[in-house]
Design a protein around this motif. Structure first.
Motif, PDB file in Angstrom:
ATOM      1  N   PHE A  93      -6.563  21.600  -1.084  1.00  0.00           N
ATOM      2  CA  PHE A  93      -5.530  20.654  -0.875  1.00  0.00           C
ATOM      3  C   PHE A  93      -6.417  19.374  -0.619  1.00  0.00           C
ATOM      4  N   GLY A  94      -5.802  18.230  -0.812  1.00  0.00           N
ATOM      5  CA  GLY A  94      -6.443  16.956  -0.405  1.00  0.00           C
ATOM      6  C   GLY A  94      -5.478  16.531   0.472  1.00  0.00           C
ATOM      7  N   SER A  95      -5.937  15.201   1.188  1.00  0.00           N
ATOM      8  CA  SER A  95      -5.394  14.689   2.539  1.00  0.00           C
ATOM      9  C   SER A  95      -5.381  13.208   2.307  1.00  0.00           C
ATOM     10  N   VAL A  96      -4.154  12.668   2.282  1.00  0.00           N
ATOM     11  CA  VAL A  96      -4.144  11.034   2.255  1.00  0.00           C
ATOM     12  C   VAL A  96      -3.375  10.864   3.581  1.00  0.00           C
ATOM     13  N   THR A  97      -4.158   9.799   4.429  1.00  0.00           N
ATOM     14  CA  THR A  97      -3.743   9.362   5.683  1.00  0.00           C
ATOM     15  C   THR A  97      -3.167   7.781   5.870  1.00  0.00           C
ATOM     16  N   LEU A  98      -2.020   7.814   6.287  1.00  0.00           N
ATOM     17  CA  LEU A  98      -1.730   6.330   6.607  1.00  0.00           C
ATOM     18  C   LEU A  98      -1.728   6.006   7.980  1.00  0.00           C
ATOM     19  N   THR A  99      -2.620   5.265   8.516  1.00  0.00           N
ATOM     20  CA  THR A  99      -2.921   5.142  10.000  1.00  0.00           C
ATOM     21  C   THR A  99      -1.718   3.899  10.467  1.00  0.00           C
ATOM     22  N   LYS A 100      -1.945   4.066  11.866  1.00  0.00           N
ATOM     23  CA  LYS A 100      -0.953   3.053  12.808  1.00  0.00           C
ATOM     24  C   LYS A 100      -1.263   1.594  12.150  1.00  0.00           C
ATOM     25  N   SER A 101      -2.357   1.289  11.839  1.00  0.00           N
ATOM     26  CA  SER A 101      -2.601  -0.128  11.500  1.00  0.00           C
ATOM     27  C   SER A 101      -2.535  -0.193  10.041  1.00  0.00           C
ATOM     28  N   GLY A 102      -2.008   0.924   9.289  1.00  0.00           N
ATOM     29  CA  GLY A 102      -1.656   0.571   7.700  1.00  0.00           C
ATOM     30  C   GLY A 102      -2.939   0.912   6.957  1.00  0.00           C
ATOM     31  N   THR A 103      -4.034   1.375   7.501  1.00  0.00           N
ATOM     32  CA  THR A 103      -5.300   1.614   6.765  1.00  0.00           C
ATOM     33  C   THR A 103      -4.777   2.975   5.945  1.00  0.00           C
ATOM     34  N   ILE A 104      -5.382   2.872   4.613  1.00  0.00           N
ATOM     35  CA  ILE A 104      -5.192   4.299   4.022  1.00  0.00           C
ATOM     36  C   ILE A 104      -6.470   4.992   3.782  1.00  0.00           C
ATOM     37  N   MET A 105      -6.507   6.308   4.073  1.00  0.00           N
ATOM     38  CA  MET A 105      -7.725   7.407   4.114  1.00  0.00           C
ATOM     39  C   MET A 105      -7.480   8.408   3.269  1.00  0.00           C
ATOM     40  N   LEU A 106      -8.335   8.667   2.378  1.00  0.00           N
ATOM     41  CA  LEU A 106      -8.428   9.934   1.748  1.00  0.00           C
ATOM     42  C   LEU A 106      -9.381  11.019   2.238  1.00  0.00           C
ATOM     43  N   GLY A 107      -9.155  11.951   2.741  1.00  0.00           N
ATOM     44  CA  GLY A 107      -9.955  12.738   3.503  1.00  0.00           C
ATOM     45  C   GLY A 107     -10.290  11.805   4.712  1.00  0.00           C
ATOM     46  N   ASN A 108     -11.829  11.548   4.960  1.00  0.00           N
ATOM     47  CA  ASN A 108     -12.286  10.832   6.211  1.00  0.00           C
ATOM     48  C   ASN A 108     -12.875   9.298   5.527  1.00  0.00           C
ATOM     49  N   GLU A 109     -12.577   9.212   4.089  1.00  0.00           N
ATOM     50  CA  GLU A 109     -12.964   7.763   3.760  1.00  0.00           C
ATOM     51  C   GLU A 109     -11.749   6.787   3.597  1.00  0.00           C
ATOM     52  N   THR A 110     -12.134   5.712   4.065  1.00  0.00           N
ATOM     53  CA  THR A 110     -11.086   4.548   4.154  1.00  0.00           C
ATOM     54  C   THR A 110     -11.197   3.739   2.774  1.00  0.00           C
ATOM     55  N   LEU A 111      -9.893   3.597   2.072  1.00  0.00           N
ATOM     56  CA  LEU A 111      -9.928   3.136   0.804  1.00  0.00           C
ATOM     57  C   LEU A 111      -8.699   2.119   0.548  1.00  0.00           C
ATOM     58  N   SER A 112      -8.951   1.212  -0.431  1.00  0.00           N
ATOM     59  CA  SER A 112      -7.678   0.563  -0.742  1.00  0.00           C
ATOM     60  C   SER A 112      -6.847   1.288  -1.512  1.00  0.00           C
ATOM     61  N   ARG A 113      -5.596   0.984  -1.635  1.00  0.00           N
ATOM     62  CA  ARG A 113      -4.384   1.704  -2.148  1.00  0.00           C
ATOM     63  C   ARG A 113      -4.952   2.111  -3.703  1.00  0.00           C
ATOM     64  N   GLU A 114      -5.289   0.994  -4.202  1.00  0.00           N
ATOM     65  CA  GLU A 114      -5.851   1.238  -5.643  1.00  0.00           C
ATOM     66  C   GLU A 114      -7.009   2.138  -5.678  1.00  0.00           C
TER      67      GLU A 114
ATOM     68  N   LEU B 187      -1.558  17.997  -2.333  1.00  0.00           N
ATOM     69  CA  LEU B 187      -1.686  16.916  -1.722  1.00  0.00           C
ATOM     70  C   LEU B 187      -0.910  16.757  -0.280  1.00  0.00           C
ATOM     71  N   LEU B 188      -1.550  16.623   0.868  1.00  0.00           N
ATOM     72  CA  LEU B 188      -0.725  16.420   2.136  1.00  0.00           C
ATOM     73  C   LEU B 188      -0.783  14.871   2.549  1.00  0.00           C
ATOM     74  N   LEU B 189       0.261  14.364   2.605  1.00  0.00           N
ATOM     75  CA  LEU B 189       0.629  13.006   3.323  1.00  0.00           C
ATOM     76  C   LEU B 189       0.498  12.905   4.967  1.00  0.00           C
ATOM     77  N   ARG B 190      -0.286  12.366   5.594  1.00  0.00           N
ATOM     78  CA  ARG B 190      -0.338  12.445   6.991  1.00  0.00           C
ATOM     79  C   ARG B 190       0.152  10.813   7.392  1.00  0.00           C
ATOM     80  N   ALA B 191       1.150  10.582   7.805  1.00  0.00           N
ATOM     81  CA  ALA B 191       1.393   8.902   8.120  1.00  0.00           C
ATOM     82  C   ALA B 191       1.809   8.998   9.890  1.00  0.00           C
ATOM     83  N   ASP B 192       1.127   8.077  10.448  1.00  0.00           N
ATOM     84  CA  ASP B 192       1.556   7.789  11.711  1.00  0.00           C
ATOM     85  C   ASP B 192       3.167   7.473  12.087  1.00  0.00           C
ATOM     86  N   GLY B 193       3.721   8.113  13.256  1.00  0.00           N
ATOM     87  CA  GLY B 193       5.116   7.666  13.442  1.00  0.00           C
ATOM     88  C   GLY B 193       5.638   6.495  13.689  1.00  0.00           C
ATOM     89  N   SER B 194       4.742   5.352  13.878  1.00  0.00           N
ATOM     90  CA  SER B 194       5.134   4.075  14.031  1.00  0.00           C
ATOM     91  C   SER B 194       5.338   3.568  12.909  1.00  0.00           C
TER      92      SER B 194
END
Length: 137
Positions: free
Chosen positions: A61-82, A100-107
């Motif tokens: 599996f891979g992991s995409v994270t949407l943080t509280k500030s709106g930053t997108i991360m793939l694994g541990n790497e911060t990337l732009s959406r594109e 693919l797992l999508l983790r997003a902050d509840g806020s």
């Protein structure tokens, strides 16, 4: 003459170094790293929404994270959406069975999460799993 014998016996003691404690320490460190490395995947602090859900995949599996500030991360790497979309397209072509797992902050707003999920689906992932916390935690 006695001094010469004592020096020789001290050298004989140095020739026989016991490596057992060194091996014990090596294996202890190996086990510690094996336990902590999977936890580093979830090192980014987010507060996922609560919901009863099934178990998450433990392999492939891979992991995409949407943080509280709106930053997108793939694994541990911060990337732009594109950049993230380009990278997951390549990941999917290299491994078609990848989940693919999508983790997003509840806020984050529902709109932000759905837009990101739609972009991920357009890049080739038909099945995206939303990560949530178990209710009552």
């Amino acid at each position: 003459m006695r001094h010469h014998k004592r020096a020789r016996s001290q050298m004989a003691a140095i020739d026989q170094i016991n490596v057992t404690p060194l091996l014990d320490l090596t294996f202890l460190l190996l086990i510690a790293f094996m336990i902590t490395m999977p936890l580093m995947e979830y090192g980014t602090q987010i507060s996922a929404p609560e919901m009863n859900s099934g178990d998450l995949p433990t392999e492939n599996f891979g992991s995409v994270t949407l943080t509280k500030s709106g930053t997108i991360m793939l694994g541990n790497e911060t990337l732009s959406r594109e950049e993230m979309l380009d990278r997951i397209r390549r990941m999917k072509s290299d491994n078609p069975k990848l989940e693919l797992l999508l983790r997003a902050d509840g806020s984050r707003s529902y709109q932000d999460v759905i837009e990101l999920m739609a972009d991920i689906r357009r890049s080739g992932f038909d099945d995206v799993t939303l990560v949530t916390q178990a209710e009552g935690k």
